[in-house]
Design a protein around this motif. Structure first.
Motif, PDB file in Angstrom:
ATOM      1  N   CYS A 169       2.026  43.540 114.856  1.00 11.97           N
ATOM      2  CA  CYS A 169       2.141  44.910 115.345  1.00 11.97           C
ATOM      3  C   CYS A 169       1.178  45.173 116.508  1.00 11.97           C
ATOM      4  O   CYS A 169       1.120  46.278 117.018  1.00 11.97           O
ATOM      5  CB  CYS A 169       1.868  45.896 114.215  1.00 11.97           C
ATOM      6  SG  CYS A 169       0.144  45.954 113.699  1.00 11.97           S
ATOM      7  N   PHE A 206      -1.966  45.513 116.418  1.00 12.59           N
ATOM      8  CA  PHE A 206      -3.103  46.364 116.073  1.00 12.59           C
ATOM      9  C   PHE A 206      -4.379  45.678 116.525  1.00 12.59           C
ATOM     10  O   PHE A 206      -4.578  44.492 116.294  1.00 12.59           O
ATOM     11  CB  PHE A 206      -3.150  46.628 114.566  1.00 12.59           C
ATOM     12  CG  PHE A 206      -4.225  47.607 114.166  1.00 12.59           C
ATOM     13  CD1 PHE A 206      -3.984  48.966 114.218  1.00 12.59           C
ATOM     14  CD2 PHE A 206      -5.465  47.169 113.747  1.00 12.59           C
ATOM     15  CE1 PHE A 206      -4.970  49.881 113.863  1.00 12.59           C
ATOM     16  CE2 PHE A 206      -6.456  48.070 113.383  1.00 12.59           C
ATOM     17  CZ  PHE A 206      -6.205  49.428 113.443  1.00 12.59           C
ATOM     18  N   CYS A 247      -2.567  41.950 110.913  1.00 14.79           N
ATOM     19  CA  CYS A 247      -3.523  42.987 110.524  1.00 14.79           C
ATOM     20  C   CYS A 247      -3.401  43.212 109.013  1.00 14.79           C
ATOM     21  O   CYS A 247      -2.448  42.763 108.370  1.00 14.79           O
ATOM     22  CB  CYS A 247      -3.281  44.283 111.308  1.00 14.79           C
ATOM     23  SG  CYS A 247      -1.995  45.343 110.634  1.00 14.79           S
ATOM     24  N   CYS A 301      -0.046  44.997 107.880  1.00 14.96           N
ATOM     25  CA  CYS A 301       1.122  44.113 107.924  1.00 14.96           C
ATOM     26  C   CYS A 301       1.036  43.055 106.826  1.00 14.96           C
ATOM     27  O   CYS A 301       2.046  42.717 106.203  1.00 14.96           O
ATOM     28  CB  CYS A 301       1.240  43.456 109.292  1.00 14.96           C
ATOM     29  SG  CYS A 301       1.757  44.606 110.588  1.00 14.96           S
TER      30      CYS A 301
HETATM   31 ZN   LIG Z   1      -0.072  45.016 111.716  1.00 20.99          ZN
END
Ligand SMILES: [Zn+2]
Length: 71
Positions: A2, A4, A44, A47
């Protein structure tokens, strides 16, 4: 997965922080399994937890397709 960035959110405390996800579910292993870097993916914490909530453990590509970010 993602994108992050812990450092952007937590400053220096989050710098270089990540979790690693085993691409093959360890719970399915019948014996001791040696892990190499190619068996891991950097993700992360959110996730990582969500991937492990899926029954058949989705792949990173499948999870990226499921992300609502940017849609
Ligand atoms: Zn993530």
């Amino acid at each position: 997965m993602c994108s992050f960035d812990f450092k952007k959110v937590y400053g220096e405390l989050g710098a270089e922080f990540c979790e690693v996800h085993h691409l093959k579910k360890l719970a399915d292993a019948e014996k001791y399994v040696e892990t190499t870097l190619s068996d891991l993916s950097v993700v992360c914490s959110n996730c990582h937890r969500i991937i492990n909530r899926t029954n058949s453990m989705k792949t990173i590509a499948e999870m990226k397709d499921m992300l609502l970010l940017g849609k």
